[in-house]
Write an enzyme that holds these catalytic residues in place. Structure first.
Site, PDB file in Angstrom:
ATOM      1  CG  ASP A 109      35.320  33.552  32.341  1.00 57.14           C
ATOM      2  OD1 ASP A 109      35.815  34.145  30.926  1.00 57.14           O
ATOM      3  OD2 ASP A 109      35.227  32.111  32.224  1.00 57.14           O
ATOM      4  CB  CYS A 112      35.101  38.255  28.156  1.00 59.70           C
ATOM      5  SG  CYS A 112      36.900  39.364  27.551  1.00 59.70           S
ATOM      6  CG  HIS A 295      35.142  42.537  29.933  1.00 64.42           C
ATOM      7  ND1 HIS A 295      35.007  40.955  30.069  1.00 64.42           N
ATOM      8  CD2 HIS A 295      34.075  43.161  30.028  1.00 64.42           C
ATOM      9  CE1 HIS A 295      34.046  40.591  30.425  1.00 64.42           C
ATOM     10  NE2 HIS A 295      33.175  41.585  30.246  1.00 64.42           N
TER      11      HIS A 295
END
Length: 420
Positions: A109, A112, A295
């Protein structure tokens, strides 16, 4: 121990020819069915509402399908995130297993990096009283520093600090002594999100405290304070190398990031981020993260004694793993140059003084090709200005500045990062 959270979306490497990882959200999602060709043919007001509705649906799907931080998952399970015929990623998962046993996934989101960083650091405090004492002093120093350097009044910081202090005190007073207990405490948006806000303020504090150094890595004419208001303090804003260096320096710990992308060779790349002004030789990494384009997740080092699949970490904290890590582990290697954490969803404001509208991402300008950032269709910057690898081209500066960042891999020019 859960090898995979139920109904958890996977990273689909087939969706992008460059091998970028993006969440494989449920196919019945209204957002997935949104036809952006239709949007172009609608009235502006309706167009805007459709975009808002689609964004809200994507955000809802991410919240519904991803925990803030997951249980530990065996690294071998990452094979399932990629197609069997995807030899590059399948080989890299095998290589990752050489040094790491488990992964703990975080919600994609935009926060991370901060979630992975603080969970891993909190775990490392278990059974390490020296580090606990040192960290207690860091908390006091940074709390004063945030008020003095950022200029926020007490009442705008206290709520965020209280959540952060509650977890810290719980560890120091032995009320939180296992990863399971820590997960139970942090698995609440009100708690974890307020801690993330405080970590962002700590990052902003250090960037501005060391503004003479970090200004060299900010593009354009804006000040480091302007950069922090746009790219650091607001929630859901992506993180880059500059954020990692700043936060690792605040905590005075070394962070090892393992990069797994579509670069050729079948091997993952590692890079250690050492704190600025650290004395003596570089320390062993206390925090280990896996970076897949867009990510960050937490990684757990494989100990000398070995960790069997399915074994929990109640009796084996990252601090213990750190002490037992193989002395002959691979040295840091070059890695992807344009790391960022998950792309922003609906930007939320922190203290009123820090709130601002999103602006184009300002990244470190490398002398060799770097991948585009999430949400941007820019082509990699291939201008080197004649500088050697490991130097940064500073906008408006006639001379290169020595960079604490790693040189890029040969795959950088072909790597992109998706919105998550």
């Amino acid at each position: 121990m859960e090898n995979q959270p139920p109904n958890s979306p996977t990273f689909d490497a087939q969706a992008d020819g460059a091998g970028n990882c993006s969440p494989n959200l449920p196919q019945d999602s209204e957002a997935a069915a949104l036809n952006f060709d239709d949007i172009e043919n609608t009235e502006p007001l309706y167009n805007h509402q459709m975009i808002l509705d689609g964004t809200a649906k994507i955000e809802h799907d991410i919240i519904a399908n991803y925990p803030l931080v997951s249980e530990t998952i065996i690294v071998d399970a990452l094979h399932d995130d990629y197609a069997e015929e995807d030899d590059i990623y399948q080989q890299k998962v095998e290589d990752l297993k050489t040094n790491y046993s488990f992964i703990r996934k975080t919600r994609p989101d935009g926060n991370c990096f901060y979630r992975a960083f603080i969970f891993s650091y909190f775990e490392s405090l278990f059974n390490d009283e020296d580090e606990q004492k040192r960290f207690s002093e860091i908390c006091k120093e940074t709390r004063r520093g945030i008020e003095e350097v950022l200029g926020f009044p007490d009442f705008t910081i206290d709520e965020f600090y209280e959540y952060f202090r509650d977890i810290t005190t719980g560890i120091l007073e032995k009320r939180i002594t296992t990863a399971t207990e820590l997960l139970n405490e942090l698995d609440q948006p009100a708690v974890y999100d307020n801690i993330v806000v405080y970590l962002r303020l700590m990052t902003s504090y250090y960037l501005q405290k060391e503004s003479d150094f970090f200004t060299n890595f900010i593009e354009g004419s804006g000040s480091i304070g302007d950069f922090c208001k746009r790219e650091v303090e607001p929630m859901y804003k992506e993180s880059d190398h500059i954020h990692i260096i700043a936060l690792s320096s605040v905590f005075n710990v070394t962070v090892r990031v393992v990069y797994m992308d579509r670069g050729a060779g079948g091997k993952v790349n590692e890079h250690d981020f050492n704190p600025l002004h650290a004395e003596g030789p570089p320390a062993e990494p206390r925090i280990h993260m896996l970076y897949r384009p867009g990510h960050y997740d937490v990684l757990y080092v494989r100990s000398k004694a070995g960790v069997k699949a399915g074994q929990g970490f109640e009796s084996l904290s990252p601090g213990a793993v750190l002490a037992a890590a193989d002395a002959g582990s691979q040295s840091p290697a070059a890695h992807q140059n344009g790391c960022s954490s998950s792309s922003p969803l609906s930007p939320a404001s922190v203290p009123a003084a820090a709130a601002s509208s999103p602006a184009p991402h300002q990244q470190l300008s490398a002398t060799c090709p770097s991948p585009a950032h999430p949400g941007h269709n820019s082509e990699p910057d291939s201008s080197s200005n004649g500088q050697a690898d490991g130097e940064l081209a500073v906008v408006g500066s006639p001379k290169p500045v020595a960079s604490p960042l790693p040189p890029p891999t040969s795959s950088d020019a072909n790597s992109t990062q998706p919105d998550l």
